[in-house]
Design an enzyme around this catalytic site. Structure first.
Site, short mmCIF file in Angstrom:
data_model
loop_
_atom_site.label_atom_id
_atom_site.label_comp_id
_atom_site.label_asym_id
_atom_site.label_seq_id
_atom_site.Cartn_x
_atom_site.Cartn_y
_atom_site.Cartn_z
N GLY A 117 0.85 -1.18 0.00
CA GLY A 117 0.00 0.00 0.00
C GLY A 117 0.89 1.24 0.00
O GLY A 117 1.45 1.58 -1.04
N SER A 184 6.54 -4.29 -2.35
CA SER A 184 5.97 -3.02 -2.76
C SER A 184 6.22 -2.00 -1.64
O SER A 184 7.37 -1.82 -1.23
CB SER A 184 4.48 -3.20 -3.10
N TRP A 185 5.17 -1.35 -1.11
CA TRP A 185 5.39 -0.48 0.05
C TRP A 185 6.00 -1.28 1.21
O TRP A 185 6.77 -0.76 2.00
CB TRP A 185 4.07 0.16 0.49
N ASP A 340 7.09 -4.98 -14.09
CA ASP A 340 6.36 -4.33 -12.99
C ASP A 340 6.04 -2.89 -13.40
O ASP A 340 6.94 -2.07 -13.61
CB ASP A 340 7.23 -4.35 -11.74
N HIS A 368 3.90 -6.90 -11.09
CA HIS A 368 4.13 -6.41 -9.74
C HIS A 368 3.69 -7.36 -8.63
O HIS A 368 4.34 -7.44 -7.59
CB HIS A 368 3.39 -5.08 -9.57
#
Length: 395
Positions: A117, A184-185, A340, A368
């Protein structure tokens, strides 16, 4: 137990002999923090701590982490679905309470999963990257996300607050050190956490690298990825009047913080659908449907936008790259999908160049998402390698 260095070439006798015999290139110094007789769990942490160190420029340690031969025979299949053996809520501030859970082996090697996120929350499938017989698997929902409360709250919600929460959770669960897993985050937070508390991290698995630099935000939210996905981009773009399109991130901030809830929901749906439609190499309808879930979308969009407007609350654009030296010794695998769109490979490549000691895996047929087959396989394999290091030199 913690490791330090002594200048001569002798080993401290209390170091397990099977470990010292395979690490000829550094000299460990054991500094007991609690007990002079480490437990089995302590010895596992000690092994990883020892295996993490090496002279810059040399093959890392014993070649175990970087040898392609060691990849052969590793399990690459997701583990079966499991249920938590304990769950709870931890009050981390006057405002925020976070949800946490544990699954797998209560006496196993602890690993903490950092979700993406920010604002994405955890899901039961996140447990499947880890061998439940070996790992004590800890998942938690970050501030404002998932089951944590208050939902979608932006007050006292910064990277540094989350890092403090991770430490509070570690202490609450009485875990001295743990492996860190994030995509990711989650990779951003994993890097920031490990750079703040390197002594608490036994190893890392990172996926879909996101360094939260201005050019990464601009790529995804200001028209870069739109060149590949113009059809998915147009609904995201068209919610914003032409005279506000100088910065889509700022324009969405205005709507995601509107006093009118319907305005918030409309912006949250558009923001979330844009990311969900671009997260897989091939469209994933189940993932795209998340954009229709107003509860999920509101937290996901509001919290993401909040962090991105504030540049992740980092003091400089290159903060995470500038501080790689603090974690260079930690055994780490970086997994990156070649195609990605959300977190393009330039970020993983920049991290790889700054941190060549980390194992770097590029999945040639993936985007991703951690749930794409090639990426999931590499993530499981990376955890298996760290597991095998511990088992080989402790069991």
């Amino acid at each position: 137990m913690k490791l330090g260095f002594i200048p001569n070439g002798t080993f401290i006798r209390s170091f397990p002999p099977t470990i010292s015999s395979v690490i000829p290139h550094f000299t460990p110094l054991l500094t007991p923090s609690v007990s002079k007789n480490p437990t089995a769990s302590g010895r596992k942490n000690l092994v990883l701590r020892a295996l993490n160190f090496g002279y810059k420029g040399e093959k890392q340690l014993i070649g175990l982490m970087e040898s392609e031969k060691e990849d052969v025979g590793l399990n690459r299949n997701l583990y079966p679905n499991i249920e938590p053996y304990s769950t709870g809520f931890l009050k981390v501030s006057d405002i925020h309470t976070i949800y946490w859970e544990q699954s797998g082996n209560p006496k196993g090697h602890p690993v903490v999963f950092l979700h993406g996120g920010p604002g994405g929350g955890t899901t039961p499938s996140n447990r499947r990257f880890f061998d439940p017989d070996f790992y004590r698997i800890i998942l938690f929902d970050q501030r404002g996300a998932g089951k944590s409360t208050p939902h979608a709250c932006l007050v006292e919600n910064t990277t540094w607050d989350l890092i403090d929460d991770i430490e509070k959770l570690r202490e609450h669960l009485e875990i001295p050190e743990w492996q860190v897993f994030g995509g990711s985050w989650g990779s951003t937070l994993a890097l920031a956490y490990s750079q703040s508390h390197p002594e608490k991290v036994t190893g890392m698995v990172l996926r879909g690298i996101f360094l939260l630099r201005r050019k990464e935000i601009d790529w995804f939210y200001e028209g870069g990825a739109a060149t590949i996905y113009p059809d998915a981009w147009e609904p995201f773009r068209d919610l914003i009047p032409e005279n506000e399109r100088g910065s889509f991130v700022d324009a969405y901030k205005k709507r995601l913080n509107s006093d009118d809830m319907e305005t918030q929901y409309a912006a949250a749906r558009a923001w979330t659908k844009w990311e969900m439609e671009t997260a897989h190499l091939l469209p994933n309808e189940e993932n795209i449907k998340k954009g229709d879930d107003d509860v999920f979308s509101l937290a996901f969009a509001r919290i993401e936008n909040h962090y991105f407007v504030n540049q992740g609350f980092f003091p400089t654009d290159s903060f995470l790259l500038d501080n790689v030296d603090k974690i260079r010794h930690i055994s780490t695998t970086i997994v990156q999908g070649r195609y990605d769109m959300c977190c393009p490979m330039m970020s993983a490549w920049d991290l790889h160049k700054a941190w060549p000691e980390a194992d770097f895996k590029v999945v040639p047929d993936a985007g991703h998402s951690a749930n794409e087959p090639g990426i999931a396989a590499e993530l499981v394999a990376a955890n298996e390698k760290l597991k095998n290091i511990i088992k080989k030199y402790v069991d």
